[in-house]
Motif scaffolding. Sequence first.
Motif, mmCIF file in Angstrom:
data_model
loop_
_atom_site.group_PDB
_atom_site.id
_atom_site.type_symbol
_atom_site.label_atom_id
_atom_site.label_comp_id
_atom_site.label_asym_id
_atom_site.label_seq_id
_atom_site.Cartn_x
_atom_site.Cartn_y
_atom_site.Cartn_z
ATOM 1 N N VAL A 43 0.840 -1.189 0.000
ATOM 2 C CA VAL A 43 0.000 0.000 0.000
ATOM 3 C C VAL A 43 0.882 1.250 0.000
ATOM 4 O O VAL A 43 0.558 2.238 -0.660
ATOM 5 C CB VAL A 43 -0.984 0.004 1.192
ATOM 6 N N GLY A 44 2.013 1.219 0.680
ATOM 7 C CA GLY A 44 2.943 2.349 0.646
ATOM 8 C C GLY A 44 3.428 2.623 -0.772
ATOM 9 O O GLY A 44 3.477 3.772 -1.215
ATOM 10 N N LEU A 46 1.777 1.780 -3.428
ATOM 11 C CA LEU A 46 0.587 2.236 -4.140
ATOM 12 C C LEU A 46 0.357 3.727 -3.952
ATOM 13 O O LEU A 46 0.019 4.433 -4.904
ATOM 14 C CB LEU A 46 -0.642 1.444 -3.682
ATOM 15 N N VAL A 47 0.546 4.223 -2.743
ATOM 16 C CA VAL A 47 0.355 5.655 -2.475
ATOM 17 C C VAL A 47 1.297 6.479 -3.355
ATOM 18 O O VAL A 47 0.880 7.463 -3.976
ATOM 19 C CB VAL A 47 0.540 5.965 -0.978
ATOM 20 N N ASP A 48 2.553 6.075 -3.431
ATOM 21 C CA ASP A 48 3.509 6.779 -4.303
ATOM 22 C C ASP A 48 3.077 6.687 -5.760
ATOM 23 O O ASP A 48 3.126 7.670 -6.500
ATOM 24 C CB ASP A 48 4.922 6.204 -4.150
ATOM 25 N N TYR A 49 2.651 5.507 -6.184
ATOM 26 C CA TYR A 49 2.192 5.293 -7.559
ATOM 27 C C TYR A 49 0.992 6.185 -7.875
ATOM 28 O O TYR A 49 0.931 6.804 -8.941
ATOM 29 C CB TYR A 49 1.840 3.820 -7.749
ATOM 30 N N LEU A 50 0.051 6.254 -6.938
ATOM 31 C CA LEU A 50 -1.122 7.099 -7.157
ATOM 32 C C LEU A 50 -0.729 8.556 -7.335
ATOM 33 O O LEU A 50 -1.246 9.240 -8.213
ATOM 34 C CB LEU A 50 -2.103 6.960 -5.983
ATOM 35 N N ASP A 66 4.696 14.433 4.401
ATOM 36 C CA ASP A 66 5.960 13.839 4.855
ATOM 37 C C ASP A 66 6.105 12.375 4.445
ATOM 38 O O ASP A 66 6.574 11.536 5.207
ATOM 39 C CB ASP A 66 6.107 13.977 6.371
ATOM 40 N N GLY A 67 5.657 12.069 3.230
ATOM 41 C CA GLY A 67 5.832 10.717 2.700
ATOM 42 C C GLY A 67 4.833 9.685 3.179
ATOM 43 O O GLY A 67 4.967 8.499 2.881
ATOM 44 N N HIS A 68 3.821 10.116 3.925
ATOM 45 C CA HIS A 68 2.818 9.195 4.457
ATOM 46 C C HIS A 68 1.429 9.727 4.137
ATOM 47 O O HIS A 68 1.250 10.925 3.942
ATOM 48 C CB HIS A 68 2.955 9.053 5.978
ATOM 49 N N GLU A 87 -0.890 -1.487 7.800
ATOM 50 C CA GLU A 87 -0.762 -0.150 7.221
ATOM 51 C C GLU A 87 -0.022 -0.183 5.893
ATOM 52 O O GLU A 87 -0.337 -0.986 5.024
ATOM 53 C CB GLU A 87 -0.146 0.821 8.221
ATOM 54 N N ALA A 88 0.960 0.705 5.713
ATOM 55 C CA ALA A 88 1.649 0.860 4.431
ATOM 56 C C ALA A 88 2.414 -0.390 4.006
ATOM 57 O O ALA A 88 2.712 -0.573 2.830
ATOM 58 C CB ALA A 88 2.587 2.066 4.473
ATOM 59 N N SER A 89 2.722 -1.280 4.941
ATOM 60 C CA SER A 89 3.502 -2.481 4.600
ATOM 61 C C SER A 89 2.633 -3.626 4.070
ATOM 62 O O SER A 89 3.163 -4.662 3.657
ATOM 63 C CB SER A 89 4.296 -2.954 5.811
#
Length: 107
Positions: A43-44, A46-50, A66-68, A87-89
Motif C-alpha cells: 500500500v505504501g 501504491l500511495v507513491d504510484y497514485l 511527509d511521505g505518508h 498499514e503501508a507495509s
Amino acid sequence: MASEETIPIIVEFTGGLEMLFSDERKHRLSVPAKDSKGAAVTVGWLVDYLCDEIMKDNRKEMFVLDGHVRPGILVLINDADWELEGEASYALQPNDNILFVSTLHGG
C-alpha cells in the motif's frame, strides 16, 4: 523487472479526495506484482504510484504529508482499517479494494 505479472485492484476515493484524482471516485488499476527491487508491492508503494501516475491535481499535500498518507485520511483495505492489516507495509493481493476516505473539512 524479471516478471511482467500484474495485480488487478480497485482504488476508491471519497470525502473530497476524488477531486485530486480527476473527480473519479473509483479506479480499476492493474499494478505490477513486484516493485523495482523485486519485492511485493505494498500500500505504501501504491500511495507513491497514485501520486506519480494517477493524480492529475498538483496539490499532493492534500493526500500525502511527509511521505505518508495525511492524518485525517482513513484507509480501508477490503473494508478493514489498514491498521489491522499492517498499514503501508500490507502487500497488495489480486482484487483488493483500497478505499481512501478524507475526514478533513474546512470550516
